[in-house]
Scaffold this active site. Sequence first.
Site, mmCIF file in Angstrom:
data_model
loop_
_atom_site.group_PDB
_atom_site.id
_atom_site.type_symbol
_atom_site.label_atom_id
_atom_site.label_comp_id
_atom_site.label_asym_id
_atom_site.label_seq_id
_atom_site.Cartn_x
_atom_site.Cartn_y
_atom_site.Cartn_z
ATOM 1 N N HIS A 7 0.817 -1.219 0.000
ATOM 2 C CA HIS A 7 0.000 0.000 0.000
ATOM 3 C C HIS A 7 0.847 1.264 0.000
ATOM 4 C CE1 HIS A 7 0.053 1.048 4.386
ATOM 5 N NE2 HIS A 7 0.155 -0.253 4.574
ATOM 6 N N ASP A 13 5.848 1.812 6.858
ATOM 7 C CA ASP A 13 4.572 1.102 6.669
ATOM 8 C C ASP A 13 3.759 1.945 5.704
ATOM 9 O OD1 ASP A 13 2.066 -0.039 6.814
ATOM 10 O OD2 ASP A 13 1.722 0.491 8.897
ATOM 11 N N GLU A 25 -5.223 1.795 2.545
ATOM 12 C CA GLU A 25 -5.121 0.637 3.434
ATOM 13 C C GLU A 25 -5.366 1.047 4.869
ATOM 14 O OE1 GLU A 25 -3.005 -2.430 5.977
ATOM 15 O OE2 GLU A 25 -2.781 -0.272 5.884
ATOM 16 N N GLU A 26 -4.805 2.203 5.232
ATOM 17 C CA GLU A 26 -4.812 2.625 6.639
ATOM 18 C C GLU A 26 -6.199 3.019 7.140
ATOM 19 O OE1 GLU A 26 -2.448 2.153 8.549
ATOM 20 O OE2 GLU A 26 -0.592 2.128 7.385
ATOM 21 N N HIS A 81 3.500 3.777 12.620
ATOM 22 C CA HIS A 81 2.391 4.669 12.984
ATOM 23 C C HIS A 81 2.856 5.767 13.946
ATOM 24 C CE1 HIS A 81 -1.258 2.274 11.454
ATOM 25 N NE2 HIS A 81 -0.195 1.949 10.771
#
Lengths: 359, 347, 338
Positions: free
Chosen positions: B64, B174, B204-205, B315
Site C-alpha cells: 500500500h 509502513d 489501506e490505513e 504509525h
Amino acid sequence: MEAKELLLKLAEASGISGYEDEPREILREELKAYSDEILVDPMGSLIAIKKGNRRRGEGREPHRIMLAGHLDEIGLMVTKIEKGYLRFAQVGGFDLRVLPGQEVVVHGTMPLPGVIGCRPPHLLTEEEREKVTPMDELFIDVGLDEKRAAELVQVGDLASINRQTISLKDDIVAGKAFDDRASVVAIVECFKHLATTMHAWDVYGVATVQEETGYLGAITSAFRLFPDLAIAIDVSHADMPGVPESETILLGKGPGIALGANIHPKIHERLVQTAKSLEIPFQIEPYPGSTSTDAWAIQVTREGIPTGLLDIPLRYMHTSVETLSVADVQRTGRLLASFIAGLEDKKFLEFEHASSISF
Amino acid sequence: MLLQSLSEACGLSGNEAEVRNLILKEVQGLVDEHRIDSLGNLITLKRCSSTGAARPRRVMIAAHMDEVGLMVTHIEKSGHLRFSKVGGLDDRTLLSKVVLVGNDRVPGVIGAKPIHLLKEKERHQVVETDQMYIDIGTSSKEETERAVKRGDYVAFATRFSRLEGGLVKGKAFDDRAGCAALIELLRGRGSYPSDLYGVFTVQEEIGLRGARVAAYAVEPDYAFAFEGTVCDDLPKKKDLSPTTILGGGAAITLADRSFFADKRLVKLLVETAEKNGVPYQFKQPMVGATDAGRIHLAREGVPSVAVAVPCRYIHSPVNILSLSDFENLVRLMSLALVALPTLWPSP
Amino acid sequence: MKELIARLVEAYGPSGNEEQVRALIQDEIKAHVDEARVDALGNLVALLKSDPDGQGKPPTRVMVAAHMDEIGIIVTHIDEKGFLRFAPIGGLTPLTLLGNRAVFANGVMGTFGMEKREILPTEKPKLDRMFLDIGTPDKESALKLVSVGDAAAFSRGFAQAGNRLLAKAMDDRIGCAILIQVVKTLKKNPNDIYFVFTVQEEVGCRGAVTSTYGVQPDLAIAVDATDTGDTPESRPMNVTLGKGPAIKVKDAGMLAHPAVRRLLVEAAKGLGIPYQLEVLEGGPTDAMVMQTSREGVPSGVVSIPCRYVHSPSEMVDYDDVTNAVKLLTKVLEDRVAI
C-alpha cells in the site's frame, strides 16, 4: 409536490430500516412523472431511471450516474412483552437521552399509540437522576394488560416516534427522519430539473434501504447498477451550541461538498465548479476517514466506483427534532441537476498518468 | 536510494498521487502494462515467461502506498489549524513535531504548552488530538487561508537517513518498505512463471479499501501482501512476544485480525526459505491487519499470505528498519514465485 | 442424531482450522448430495440438485449454511519456561478459561493459568495475564509439540442433562448437525439446495462472504446458535430453551428479510411445531454477509436457543433441535418462491 410539502409528508411516514414500504410508495408516486422507469430491487431499494435525452455522440452507449439517498430511518423494535409493557431494542442508533417522554406508535396488528414512560423524579435517588436511563429500564406503555397486549403485539413489531413535523421561522423545519428523507427530496428536486434540462447521461435515482443498519441497500444496488459515477446525498451536523466549529457546517448556507479519501477528487472539483458557476452557496466538508454514509459502501463496490458526497446541513441528528433549511435541500437538487447536465465523457475522472491500456 | 525517495514522499490515505507518480516512474520499464483505477490503485502486470496455458496463473502482490497522518479540519481566527487523524496514529507521538501541510508542503509545527505552565496533573496526561493545533507562523485566519485549505492533508517532515548496523530511519516505512520491495521484485527478473500483478494500493490505513476493489478487478489465483510491520523487540519486563525481531528476516504472517494465512502458501514460503537459507520469522499472530484481509475475501476467495519487513515505531513520525530484512523479503519472494508452480500445479 | 451431534461437537475446529470437522461432515453427506466441493477458504459447498419439475422452470437456488468453526486460542509466544501466551480466536470470555483445558490439532493438551493467581477472587481475569500450560519444562521441549500460530480449542466431552445437550462448540456444530440431518431426511426436492458449511464465522463471517458469492443463491438461510433470556437475572430477551427453534427478526448484524421470516413462520405454523421470534442485541451470524452478496440475497436465520454461548458448556434443548430439522425440511420440500 413542492419540496417542503414532500419533505414533510415523507418525514411523517414511518420507514424504519428494513421496513421502508410507506415512504417508498409516496416516493414512487412522486417520481412517476419524472422517470422513464421505476423498479424496486429484492432488498427493497427504489430505483428511478431517467434516460439521457441528449446523445453523447454517434453510436455511443450512454454513461450512467447513480444518486443515492437513504429511505430508512432509525426506530424501535419490540423485544419482549412484560405485564403488558413492551421492552424494545433500537434499530439504528437513537441517543438514549432523548427517549424518555417520547410519544410513539407501535405497529402491531393495528397501530397502537404509546409513550415511553419514565419514573417521576420524586421516586429517583440522586444517583439515578444523574445518569441516563439504560435501555433495560425503558418500556413502551400502550395501556394494555398482558393478555390484550399479547393479542395485538408480537416480538419483532416496530415502533416509530410519533412526531408531526413543524415549521419554525422562515424555511426552517423540524421533525424526525429528515435523515435522510431530505436527501431523497433533493433527488426528486434533481429529477424535476432534469425534466426540463438536456443531459447525456442516464440517471439512476436510488432510494436505498437499511443505511442506518449497515448500508445494505447501497451495497446491493451499487453492485447491481455498477454505475460510471455515483453521488450519495446525506445529512451532516450543522452548527449548534456546544459543538466545535471544526465538526460542523452551517445551517442554511448550502450543501456541504465532501472531500477526503471516500471522494473522487475530480468529482469534488467539478461539484465545486458547478456550484460556483450557478452561484449556489456551498461549504467544503473534509472527512479524514469514513464518511459513514452510503458513499463509503458505494466507492468500494466491484472494481471501484468514482464517488462523491453532498451533505445537507442538519441539527440534532438522530433525535425526533432534526432541524434543517428547506433551501439547502432545493440547492442540493439544483446542484445535482446542473452537475449531471454538464457530464459528457468520463475522461475527467482519470488520474494523472493513467494508462489507456486496459487489461 | 529508492526507499529514501519513497519514504520522503507524502501520500496519506486518499491522496496518494505523489507516491503513485514516483512508483510509476520506477516501474514503467519493468512491467508490460499498467493502469490506475477509480480509487487510485496502481495496477501493473508483468506477464509470465511461458504462455502455454490459456489463462496463465495469476499472482497478485499488494503493497500500500498510503501512510497515516493528519487532515486540516478547521482554521481558527488566530490562524492556527485544527486537525483530525487519518488512520491509526498514537496521540502520544504528535506533540512537538514538524509537519508539512497540503500539496505545497507548507511547513508547520504541532505546538505544546510549555512544561512551566502545566499543572502537575497535566504533566502525566496524554493530550488528545482535538486539543492540539498546528502553527504555520501566520497570525490570522485570512493569512492562513492564503496557504492552507480546510481538508488539506498533513504529513510528518521526517528525513530519511542511515544508522549504524545496516539500519535506516525515516517515516512511512509502513508501507513504503513494501512498495520498495515490490518494485525490486519487478526489477529482479525479466519474468516469473506466473502473470504477476504488482498492485500498489490506496487507503489501506483507513480500512483496506484499495486492495478490496483491486483484488476484485484482478481476480488473482493467489495473493501476497507486502508490509512494513510492527516490531516491538525492545526490552520488556515480562517474557512476551517481540511481535517481530529487527534483523530476524522476512516476517511471515500466520494470522492477524483481518485474516488467516493460507496454509499452503505459508508452507511454500517456509520451505523456500529453509531450502535457500533465507532468514525468516513468524510475526506474532493476531496483531494488526493488512490488505490480505480484504484480498482473501474477493469474489469466491483468494488464498493469501502477508510477508513483511519488521519496522520499529510504525504509525509514529519516525520508524527504523534493517536493510537486511528488506533484502531477505525480496529474495524470499523472488525464489518463492519461481517455486510456486512446482509446489502447486496449475490452478 | 445425538450420536452425530456428539461426534461433531467433540471434533476440533477453531476458526481457520476446520479441516477435521470438514472431513467428518464430508463423510456424512457424500452419499446424499450430487456434488461437494471445498472452496479457496475451506468452505464445504454441497449441492443437492432439484428433482425435474417437468415444466422446465429454473429451480430456485436456496443456500442453507451453518458454520464449522468454533472459538479458541492461537499461540502468540512461547516463553523460556515453556508457557504459551495466546490471543483469542473469536469472542472468548476470560472467565470461562480458568480451570478449563485446551487441545491442539495434534492432540497436545494444556490447561489455562494466570499470573498472580492469588488475587483472582477480587479481579476479573484479563487475557493478557493468562497463559496455557502444556506441561513442558522449557521452551525447547514446548517447541517440539507446538509452534507460534498453532490454534487450540476447548477440550470437553459431550454430555446430556435430561433432554438437554451439553458441549463445547454447540455454536455452531448443532447447526451443522441439523443440516446433515436435513440432507438425510429430505424426501423430495423442488429446489437447487446448496448446503454450505462455512469457515471463520467467529472471526467475522469470512467464509460466508466467499461461499455466498460463489453459490449466487436466490435466498439464504443460516442456521446458528443464539443466546437466551431464560436464566436467573439474564438479559431481558424473549428466547427460551425448549420453546422451539427461534426465527430471527433482528440482531446486531442484520434485519432478517421479511419474506424469509414469513416463509419460516408459515412453515412452523403449518407443521404445528413451536417457534419463537428472536430479537437479539448481540450477533451477528453468517446471514449478515449473505444478504449483502452481489445484488443482495434475501436472507434469514433459524436460531437454536443455546445457553452459555461461547463457554465450554453450551446447552441446547433436543426438542428444539429436532423441531429445527422438521422446520427446514418442510421449507425445502416445497418450492421456494420469493
